[in-house]
Scaffold this motif. Structure first.
Motif, PDB file in Angstrom:
ATOM      1  N   GLU A 110      -8.865 -10.152  14.485  1.00  0.00           N
ATOM      2  CA  GLU A 110      -8.752  -8.828  13.360  1.00  0.00           C
ATOM      3  C   GLU A 110      -8.625  -7.549  14.164  1.00  0.00           C
ATOM      4  OE1 GLU A 110     -11.740  -9.663  10.237  1.00  0.00           O
ATOM      5  OE2 GLU A 110     -12.339 -11.197  11.390  1.00  0.00           O
ATOM      6  N   ILE A 111      -9.342  -7.417  15.447  1.00  0.00           N
ATOM      7  CA  ILE A 111      -9.291  -6.349  16.033  1.00  0.00           C
ATOM      8  C   ILE A 111      -7.590  -5.976  16.519  1.00  0.00           C
ATOM      9  CG2 ILE A 111     -10.032  -4.874  18.057  1.00  0.00           C
ATOM     10  CD1 ILE A 111     -12.008  -5.366  16.000  1.00  0.00           C
ATOM     11  N   ARG A 112      -7.111  -7.003  16.924  1.00  0.00           N
ATOM     12  CA  ARG A 112      -5.679  -6.917  17.578  1.00  0.00           C
ATOM     13  C   ARG A 112      -4.826  -6.561  16.320  1.00  0.00           C
ATOM     14  NH1 ARG A 112      -2.809  -9.010  21.634  1.00  0.00           N
ATOM     15  NH2 ARG A 112      -4.852  -8.885  22.944  1.00  0.00           N
ATOM     16  N   TYR A 113      -4.894  -7.182  15.223  1.00  0.00           N
ATOM     17  CA  TYR A 113      -4.166  -7.007  14.204  1.00  0.00           C
ATOM     18  C   TYR A 113      -4.437  -5.485  13.588  1.00  0.00           C
ATOM     19  CZ  TYR A 113      -1.973  -7.693   9.431  1.00  0.00           C
ATOM     20  OH  TYR A 113      -1.159  -7.711   8.465  1.00  0.00           O
ATOM     21  N   ALA A 114      -5.580  -5.046  13.608  1.00  0.00           N
ATOM     22  CA  ALA A 114      -5.785  -3.604  12.971  1.00  0.00           C
ATOM     23  C   ALA A 114      -5.119  -2.732  13.967  1.00  0.00           C
ATOM     24  CB  ALA A 114      -7.193  -3.178  13.196  1.00  0.00           C
ATOM     25  N   ASP A 168     -26.773  -1.647  17.149  1.00  0.00           N
ATOM     26  CA  ASP A 168     -26.483  -0.633  18.249  1.00  0.00           C
ATOM     27  C   ASP A 168     -25.311   0.198  17.973  1.00  0.00           C
ATOM     28  OD1 ASP A 168     -24.133  -2.166  18.655  1.00  0.00           O
ATOM     29  OD2 ASP A 168     -24.515  -2.668  20.836  1.00  0.00           O
ATOM     30  N   ARG A 169     -24.774  -0.046  16.625  1.00  0.00           N
ATOM     31  CA  ARG A 169     -23.791   0.860  16.355  1.00  0.00           C
ATOM     32  C   ARG A 169     -22.445   0.729  16.665  1.00  0.00           C
ATOM     33  NH1 ARG A 169     -26.808   4.662  12.820  1.00  0.00           N
ATOM     34  NH2 ARG A 169     -28.828   3.633  12.649  1.00  0.00           N
ATOM     35  N   GLY A 170     -22.174  -0.312  17.488  1.00  0.00           N
ATOM     36  CA  GLY A 170     -21.115  -0.714  18.060  1.00  0.00           C
ATOM     37  C   GLY A 170     -20.598  -0.489  19.247  1.00  0.00           C
ATOM     38  N   LEU A 171     -21.855   0.171  20.103  1.00  0.00           N
ATOM     39  CA  LEU A 171     -21.873   0.399  21.517  1.00  0.00           C
ATOM     40  C   LEU A 171     -21.685  -0.847  22.379  1.00  0.00           C
ATOM     41  CD1 LEU A 171     -24.607   3.218  21.728  1.00  0.00           C
ATOM     42  CD2 LEU A 171     -22.180   3.595  21.899  1.00  0.00           C
ATOM     43  N   GLY A 172     -22.236  -2.074  22.000  1.00  0.00           N
ATOM     44  CA  GLY A 172     -22.081  -3.298  22.645  1.00  0.00           C
ATOM     45  C   GLY A 172     -20.761  -3.600  22.551  1.00  0.00           C
ATOM     46  N   VAL A 173     -20.150  -3.838  21.268  1.00  0.00           N
ATOM     47  CA  VAL A 173     -18.822  -4.193  21.249  1.00  0.00           C
ATOM     48  C   VAL A 173     -17.719  -3.274  21.782  1.00  0.00           C
ATOM     49  CG1 VAL A 173     -18.422  -3.532  18.985  1.00  0.00           C
ATOM     50  CG2 VAL A 173     -17.357  -5.795  19.526  1.00  0.00           C
ATOM     51  N   MET A 174     -17.913  -2.316  22.237  1.00  0.00           N
ATOM     52  CA  MET A 174     -17.134  -0.782  22.483  1.00  0.00           C
ATOM     53  C   MET A 174     -15.983  -1.682  23.674  1.00  0.00           C
ATOM     54  SD  MET A 174     -17.765   2.814  23.356  1.00  0.00           S
ATOM     55  CE  MET A 174     -18.993   2.320  24.604  1.00  0.00           C
ATOM     56  N   ASP A 175     -16.368  -2.107  24.573  1.00  0.00           N
ATOM     57  CA  ASP A 175     -15.654  -2.587  25.673  1.00  0.00           C
ATOM     58  C   ASP A 175     -14.699  -3.562  25.222  1.00  0.00           C
ATOM     59  OD1 ASP A 175     -16.613  -0.409  27.345  1.00  0.00           O
ATOM     60  OD2 ASP A 175     -17.916  -1.659  28.355  1.00  0.00           O
ATOM     61  N   GLU A 176     -15.075  -4.519  24.552  1.00  0.00           N
ATOM     62  CA  GLU A 176     -14.374  -5.683  24.251  1.00  0.00           C
ATOM     63  C   GLU A 176     -13.145  -5.203  23.153  1.00  0.00           C
ATOM     64  OE1 GLU A 176     -14.564 -10.141  22.327  1.00  0.00           O
ATOM     65  OE2 GLU A 176     -16.539  -8.871  22.455  1.00  0.00           O
ATOM     66  N   VAL A 177     -13.538  -4.355  22.362  1.00  0.00           N
ATOM     67  CA  VAL A 177     -12.594  -3.872  21.371  1.00  0.00           C
ATOM     68  C   VAL A 177     -11.487  -3.158  22.062  1.00  0.00           C
ATOM     69  CG1 VAL A 177     -12.041  -2.323  19.400  1.00  0.00           C
ATOM     70  CG2 VAL A 177     -14.134  -3.972  19.493  1.00  0.00           C
ATOM     71  N   ILE A 178     -12.012  -2.049  23.041  1.00  0.00           N
ATOM     72  CA  ILE A 178     -10.977  -1.352  23.874  1.00  0.00           C
ATOM     73  C   ILE A 178     -10.118  -2.191  24.450  1.00  0.00           C
ATOM     74  CG2 ILE A 178     -10.675   0.236  25.769  1.00  0.00           C
ATOM     75  CD1 ILE A 178     -13.222   1.468  24.858  1.00  0.00           C
ATOM     76  N   ALA A 179     -10.472  -3.401  25.181  1.00  0.00           N
ATOM     77  CA  ALA A 179      -9.705  -4.254  26.020  1.00  0.00           C
ATOM     78  C   ALA A 179      -8.578  -4.853  25.140  1.00  0.00           C
ATOM     79  CB  ALA A 179     -10.369  -5.496  26.516  1.00  0.00           C
ATOM     80  N   LEU A 180      -8.953  -5.084  23.876  1.00  0.00           N
ATOM     81  CA  LEU A 180      -7.974  -5.956  23.113  1.00  0.00           C
ATOM     82  C   LEU A 180      -6.955  -4.944  22.475  1.00  0.00           C
ATOM     83  CD1 LEU A 180     -10.685  -7.741  20.823  1.00  0.00           C
ATOM     84  CD2 LEU A 180      -8.786  -9.003  22.115  1.00  0.00           C
ATOM     85  N   VAL A 181      -7.300  -3.638  22.286  1.00  0.00           N
ATOM     86  CA  VAL A 181      -6.067  -2.861  21.700  1.00  0.00           C
ATOM     87  C   VAL A 181      -5.405  -1.869  22.748  1.00  0.00           C
ATOM     88  CG1 VAL A 181      -7.421  -2.780  19.451  1.00  0.00           C
ATOM     89  CG2 VAL A 181      -7.855  -0.565  21.224  1.00  0.00           C
ATOM     90  N   ALA A 182      -5.945  -1.892  23.853  1.00  0.00           N
ATOM     91  CA  ALA A 182      -5.479  -0.799  24.814  1.00  0.00           C
ATOM     92  C   ALA A 182      -3.830  -1.352  25.060  1.00  0.00           C
ATOM     93  CB  ALA A 182      -5.980  -1.019  26.106  1.00  0.00           C
TER      94      ALA A 182
END
Length: 602
Positions: A495-499, A524-538
Motif C-alpha cells: 500500500e505504501i509503494r502504491y501510494a 507513536d504517531r508514525g515515528l516507529g514506522v517512518m524508516d520502513e516507509v521511507i525505504a519503500l518510497v525512496a
C-alpha cells in the motif's frame, strides 16, 4: 475510465501543460483548491469533456477534507434546525455514494442513539429518526441502508456493552455511512486525471491574471479573469496558466483567494473548529462495527468505529488563528473526554489517547451575524458566486453534499460557454467503484491466491475497490510487499509503494496522514514506522539520502509540535506551535538538489 498514475512525472507534465496555455490553447476550466469540492469540480468538468486543470497549494485534502468526522450522513441535528432541504439532499447523496458512485469507499454504519427515559425520549427521538428514514425513501428504488429499529435495555447492553447502562434504559438504532475522507478526495482527483485533467499539488496561486484590454468594451467595465500565476512550492518555479473559466473551491481559504483575485465582492467564510481523538479499539466494548451518537449542549458527540481504533468527537468553536494550522488544544481534548465519559461505563483518560486531529469547517457568514457571532448557528448550505467575468467561487456545504456543490459550481461557471455539456457524476463511478461488487464477491478467492486472510482482503477492498489488483501486482516479483508494516500492521508494504507510485504522495506527511491514517492509529504517531516507509518510497519518489533525512526531520518535528499543541492552553498557542514547523517559504531543493531548506518542505 482507465486509472492513470498520479506520480511525480504526472505532476511535472501538468505544470508543463499549464505553462503551455500562455502561448497555446487555454484550459476550459481551472479549479483552485484540492479539497473534496475542488477535486469533485475537476472530476465533474472532466466528465463533460472539458479540458481541466486542478491546483492545490498543499496535498490533496490536506485541509478540512481530511479532518472531518469521516461520516457520510444526512445530519440528524439539521432536522432540529428545520433544514429539511439540506437533510434531503445529503441523504440522496449518501445513498448515491453507497449504491453507485463510490461503494468501495463508503460503508454503511449503524448508530445507537441511547436515551434515559423510556417513553418521552423514545417517542421524541423515534419521531425524528422516522422522518429521517422517510426522507431517504426513493420510489421504485431499493433502500441503501435498513430502516431504524428500537433496542430494549438488554439488547442495548449486548449491542454496545461499553455504554453506562445505569444511565440508559434503551436506544434507537439507525443507519448512516462512513468514509475515509482523504481517500475520497484523492480518488476524485485521480478520477479527474484519468479523464484527462492535469493535477498539480504543492502548487500555489500567487495572483490571478486579468485581461485589462477586454474590460474596455465590457458592459460592467470589469477585467475578466483569464488565468492565474502559480508557484511550484517544490522547486520554486514560477509560471502562468490561462483558462476560460476559473473556479475557486478553497474552503476556509476562500477569502484569501478572493483577495488575490482583487475581487470587489465575494463570499464570507467563518472557520469553525471541530476536533476528534482516537483511542484503542479494546477500550470501548461493543459489537463489531456500530457507533454511538449523543447530543451535547454545544454539538453532537460521535463514537465512531475505525478499522483499528475509535474516533470520538466533535467540537464546534470559532477559530480566529492561522487557518493553515488548526490543532486541538488541551481544553478541546478535555471537553471530548468529559462528554464521552458521561455516556461510557469506564472512563477514558489522556493516557488512552493515541491520536487527535482538528479541522476547520468553512461556514458561510450570514448577511447579519447570528447570536453573538457564534459559528454553531451558521447554515451549512453552500453558495456559488460570480466574483468577476471568468471567476467563480463556491463555499459552504458539507462533505456529504460535495458532488452537488461541484456540479452547481461547474454549471454556474460554464453557463455562458459550455452550457451544452452535461455532468455525468451522478452515474459515473469513481475509480475503483466499477467492478467492485465482483471483486467483493471474490474476497475469499483473492485471499487464498495471495496468501492473505479474508478480513485483510475485505479491508483492502474498502480502500481500493477494483483497483486492488494494481495494488497487489508488484508483489508477484517482490513478495515481501504482501507483509504488513512492522510498526503499523494495519497496512501492507504494498500500500505504501502504491501510494508513492500511483496516488500523488510527495512527502512523508502525505503517506502517514492521508494515504494512510497511521498518525491517528498508532501511539507513536508514525515515528516507529517512518524508516520502513521511507525505504519503500525512496526509489519511486527519487529521494536521495539527503532528502530522506530531511523527511525524517520534518516528520519528527511535526509529531513533536502536534503533541505540544495537545497540551497547550489556547488556540493561539497551539497554532503557534504548528506554525513553527512551516517555513516562510516551502520551496525545498529545486529539482531536489539545490540549497537545503530552513524547515519543513511541506
Amino acid at each position: 475510465m482507465k486509472a492513470e498514475p498520479l506520480n511525480p512525472e504526472a505532476r511535472t507534465r501538468a505544470l508543463d501543460e499549464f505553462a503551455g496555455t500562455v502561448e497555446g490553447e487555454p484550459l476550459d476550466v481551472l479549479v483552485v483548491g484540492g479539497g473534496v469540492v475542488g477535486a469533485a469540480a475537476a472530476f465533474d468538468a472532466a466528465t463533460r469533456g472539458l479540458r481541466v486543470g486542478l491546483v492545490e497549494a498543499q496535498d490533496l485534502g490536506q485541509g478540512t477534507s481530511s479532518r472531518s468526522s469521516k461520516l457520510v450522513h444526512g445530519g440528524l441535528r439539521y432536522l432540529q434546525m428545520m433544514d429539511f432541504k439540506l437533510v434531503s439532499e445529503a441523504l440522496r447523496e449518501r445513498d448515491l455514494l453507497l449504491k453507485r458512485t463510490a461503494p468501495h469507499l463508503v460503508r454503511s454504519l449503524p448508530f445507537v442513539f441511547p436515551f434515559k427515559t423510556p417513553l418521552v425520549d423514545r417517542a421524541f427521538i423515534g419521531s425524528g429518526v422516522s422522518l429521517y428514514d422517510a426522507m431517504s425513501v426513493r420510489p421504485g428504488e431499493k433502500r441503501a441502508v435498513p430502516f431504524h429499529k428500537h433496542l430494549s435495555r438488554s439488547r442495548l447492553r449486548r449491542r454496545f456493552a461499553g455504554l453506562d447502562h445505569d444511565t440508559f434504559v434503551g436506544a434507537l438504532e439507525y443507519f448512516d455511512a462512513q468514509v475515509d475522507d482523504a481517500r475520497l478526495v484523492m480518488t476524485l482527483a485521480r478520477s479527474a486525471q484519468s479523464l484527462g485533467a492535469a493535477v498539480a499539488t504543492r502548487t500555489a496561486v500567487e495572483s490571478y491574471v486579468h485581461d485589462d484590454a477586454a474590460a474596455v468594451g465590457a458592459d460592467t467595465g470589469e477585467a475578466p479573469v483569464v488565468g492565474a500565476r502559480l508557484r511550484d512550492l517544490e522547486t520554486g518555479r514560477s509560471l502562468e496558466v490561462r483558462a476560460k473559466e476559473t473556479i475557486i473551491a478553497a474552503g476556509v481559504w476562500t477569502e484569501q483567494q478572493q483577495d488575490a483575485a482583487e475581487a470587489d465582492a465575494g463570499l464570507k467564510v467563518l472557520a469553525s473548529k471541530g476536533i476528534h481523538i482516537t483511542v484503542p479499539k479494546d477500550r470501548i466494548a461493543a459489537e463489531d462495527h456500530v457507533g454511538v451518537i449523543s447530543q451535547t449542549e454545544k454539538s453532537v458527540l460521535f463514537l465512531i468505529p475505525q478499522e483499528d481504533c475509535w474516533a470520538i468527537g466533535t467540537t464546534d468553536t470559532a477559530w480566529h488563528e492561522n487557518v493553515d494550522v488548526p490543532a486541538p488544544n488541551s481544553s478541546d481534548i478535555d471537553y471530548v473526554l468529559e462528554h464521552a465519559n458521561a455516556i461510557l461505563q469506564t472512563d477514558l483518560t489522556r493516557e488512552d489517547i493515541i491520536g487527535t486531529w482538528a479541522g476547520l469547517r468553512p461556514l458561510l457568514q450570514p448577511e447579519e451575524k447570528g447570536d453573538g457571532g457564534g459559528s454553531a448557528k451558521v447554515s451549512r448550505e453552500h453558495t456559488v458566486k460570480r466574483l468577476a467575468p471568468g471567476l467563480t467561487a463556491v463555499a459552504g456545504g458539507k462533505l456529504t453534499t460535495y458532488r452537488v456543490m461541484a456540479e452547481d459550481a461547474v454549471d454556474f461557471a460554464a453557463q455562458d460557454r459550455f452550457s451544452h455539456r452535461q455532468s455525468l457524476t451522478e452515474v459515473m463511478p469513481l475509480l475503483g467503484g466499477q467492478g467492485y461488487g465482483e471483486w467483493s464477491g471474490r474476497a475469499e478467492e483473492v485471499a487464498a491466491e495471495r496468501g492473505l486472510d479474508v478480513e485483510r482482503v475485505r479491508r483492502l477492498l474498502r480502500r481500493y475497490g477494483s483497483l486492488l489488483g494494481e495494488v497487489l501486482a508488484p508483489a508477484e516479483e517482490q513478495p515481501d510487499l504482501l507483509e504488513p508494516l512492522e510498526h503499523a500492521p494495519g497496512y501492507l508494504r504494498a500500500e505504501i509503494r502504491y501510494a508513492a507510485e500511483q496516488e500523488g504522495a510527495v512527502h512523508l506527511e502525505d503517506l502517514l496522514e492521508r494515504r494512510t491514517r497511521i498518525v491517528h492509529e498508532v501511539r507513536d504517531r508514525g515515528l516507529g514506522v517512518m524508516d520502513e516507509v521511507i525505504a519503500l518510497v525512496a526509489g519511486p519518489l527519487g529521494w536521495d539520502e539527503e532528502r530522506q533525512e530531511h523527511e525524517r526531520r520534518s516528520w519528527t518535528s511535526r509529531v513533536e509540535a502536534l503533541l505540544a499543541a495537545e497540551a497547550s492552553d489556547s488556540d493561539a498557542e497551539a497554532a503557534a506551535l504548528l506554525a513553527d514547523t512551516i517555513p516562510a517559504t516551502r520551496v525545498t531543493w529545486g529539482s531536489w538538489g539545490a540549497s537545503e531548506p530552513t524547515g519543513r518542505a511541506d
